[in-house]
Design a protein around this motif. Sequence first.
Motif, mmCIF file in Angstrom:
data_model
loop_
_atom_site.group_PDB
_atom_site.id
_atom_site.type_symbol
_atom_site.label_atom_id
_atom_site.label_comp_id
_atom_site.label_asym_id
_atom_site.label_seq_id
_atom_site.Cartn_x
_atom_site.Cartn_y
_atom_site.Cartn_z
ATOM 1 N N PRO A 86 -27.001 -12.493 -43.764
ATOM 2 C CA PRO A 86 -27.824 -13.643 -44.165
ATOM 3 C C PRO A 86 -26.941 -14.822 -44.573
ATOM 4 N N LEU A 87 -27.295 -16.013 -44.110
ATOM 5 C CA LEU A 87 -26.438 -17.182 -44.334
ATOM 6 C C LEU A 87 -26.262 -17.495 -45.813
ATOM 7 N N ASP A 88 -27.306 -17.285 -46.627
ATOM 8 C CA ASP A 88 -27.162 -17.600 -48.049
ATOM 9 C C ASP A 88 -26.167 -16.655 -48.723
ATOM 10 N N ALA A 89 -26.121 -15.391 -48.275
ATOM 11 C CA ALA A 89 -25.151 -14.447 -48.834
ATOM 12 C C ALA A 89 -23.726 -14.838 -48.437
ATOM 13 N N VAL A 90 -23.559 -15.281 -47.204
ATOM 14 C CA VAL A 90 -22.236 -15.721 -46.741
ATOM 15 C C VAL A 90 -21.810 -16.979 -47.489
ATOM 16 N N GLU A 91 -22.740 -17.905 -47.649
ATOM 17 C CA GLU A 91 -22.417 -19.146 -48.360
ATOM 18 C C GLU A 91 -21.982 -18.859 -49.796
ATOM 19 N N ALA A 92 -22.616 -17.876 -50.434
ATOM 20 C CA ALA A 92 -22.237 -17.511 -51.794
ATOM 21 C C ALA A 92 -20.814 -16.962 -51.833
ATOM 22 N N ARG A 152 -15.201 -17.938 -53.180
ATOM 23 C CA ARG A 152 -13.798 -17.918 -52.763
ATOM 24 C C ARG A 152 -13.130 -19.261 -53.051
ATOM 25 N N THR A 153 -13.848 -20.351 -52.745
ATOM 26 C CA THR A 153 -13.287 -21.682 -52.971
ATOM 27 C C THR A 153 -13.028 -21.911 -54.456
ATOM 28 N N GLU A 154 -13.993 -21.512 -55.283
ATOM 29 C CA GLU A 154 -13.845 -21.696 -56.726
ATOM 30 C C GLU A 154 -12.698 -20.862 -57.279
ATOM 31 N N GLU A 155 -12.604 -19.600 -56.849
ATOM 32 C CA GLU A 155 -11.548 -18.738 -57.361
ATOM 33 C C GLU A 155 -10.175 -19.163 -56.849
#
Length: 499
Positions: A471-477, A482-485
């Motif tokens: 699901p795209l929303d799960a991938v986006e999360a 990853r970007t934040e970490e």
Amino acid sequence: MSSIALPDPDPEIVGRRDQIVKDLVAISGAESVIADDDGRRAFETDALTAYRQMPLAVVLPTTTEAVAKVLRYARANGIRVVPRGAGTSLCGGALPLQDSIVIGVSKMSRVLEIDYENRFARVEAGITNLAISDAVAPEGFFYAPDPSSQLACTLAGNLGMNSGGAHCLKYGVTTNNVLGIKMVTIDGEIIEIGGTHLDAEGYDLLALVIGSEGQLGLITEATVRILRAAEGARPMMIGFDSSSKAGMCVARIIASGIIPVAIEFMDRPAIEVCEAFAKAGYPTDAEALLIIEVEGSEQEISDRLAYIASIAHELNPLSLVVSASEEQSAKIWKGRKSAFGALGRLGDYYCMDGTIPLAHLPHVLDEIAEICRRHGLSVANIFHAGDGNLHPLIMYDGGKPGETERAEAAGAEILKLCVASGGCLTGEHGVGIEKRDLMRTQFTDEDIAVQLRIKSVFDPEWLLNFGKVFPLDAVEAVLTRRTEEASLGTSEGHPAEAA
């Protein structure tokens, strides 16, 4: 017009298209790169033709090393990659993205080694399914998985979707017939998993990769099992006045302990169209038809067909015909193997792929008919009945406003019915984009999280076949986290933690 959302392209990557094409030509040679509009258009869709997108470019390498070079370039430049075999995917698995490079393996189709004593063949992944059997047939061997598209589909796609076919009831699907693979990771590293024998040591990574739909790497070679062909085989056709009776017959045959080579199902719409095409003698007065094939010695074949006939007679079939010649057998299977193409003569159809326990077959068939009636659509059922792998073909007119969406809605209901009946979303076609948004119907959020972590280990930047399966929303999360970490320096070197 489809209701399934496609990922937004990265405008920065799209804006660099001319330079990317130049780089690809420098890496792979002009003869391996397709960049013009007409050439790319041939790759803008797959067999799930309701969806179309032009890729940035198409690369058709001829060696594993050439594949590795393109993947290293893609990783270094943050460019998404869509692996492709023959484009026969029925779930949108080979659908390109506007910011992606399509890497096709159709030029990698050689038979590299055949070992009859140890019963294996090593082949490149671009070989067609049927070509493997053709290569070993002179010595009395064959490759068991046989999708209906086996004349065109490549082993690469079969590996990606874990394809089956009519004869998988006895011989298993792709994962049961592959001993080893050569795969290129997104880093361009060439790895080998398995080998030339059963049960290789260590973790069963082979089972993980087969059926992973191009999410973990790009397979360029495989070592497959080849089997000695049976002494003989013969199909029979049994016609019933209802799909429920046909379903009960299938369940009783399997419950009896007999495992035929194949049990295939057709309902009346499919019977009529396939008979008009193949002239196989299908009973056009029947509401449902079973094609059942057994194999062995002549005595074994006769005994098993007689026993199956005794089971069928308890349900008062309209007709029961045993093939009397090789020519008749060929016609019977020609009709079944050509069914999807023959039904295409009637108009557009949406081919589903769900699996259910056999005991639920009569009820599920009745419910499928009701679902399609409620959506104002007709349905033709053709499927591998022996293992409960359903292929309802929802008939619609893509030129009429709203009909594509109605077909998709009916298909989603059918797949939810399969899961509710104790089955699963897919038997052999894969998830792709078609079933991506239904994954939570079968899996919990925790289940999906584990799958996302595995994907992140193999493909930290999520460049391989993006927008499929999950699901795209799960991938986006995942990507947001990853970007934040990464900005905090907490996920570097630990791609699995970012999921």
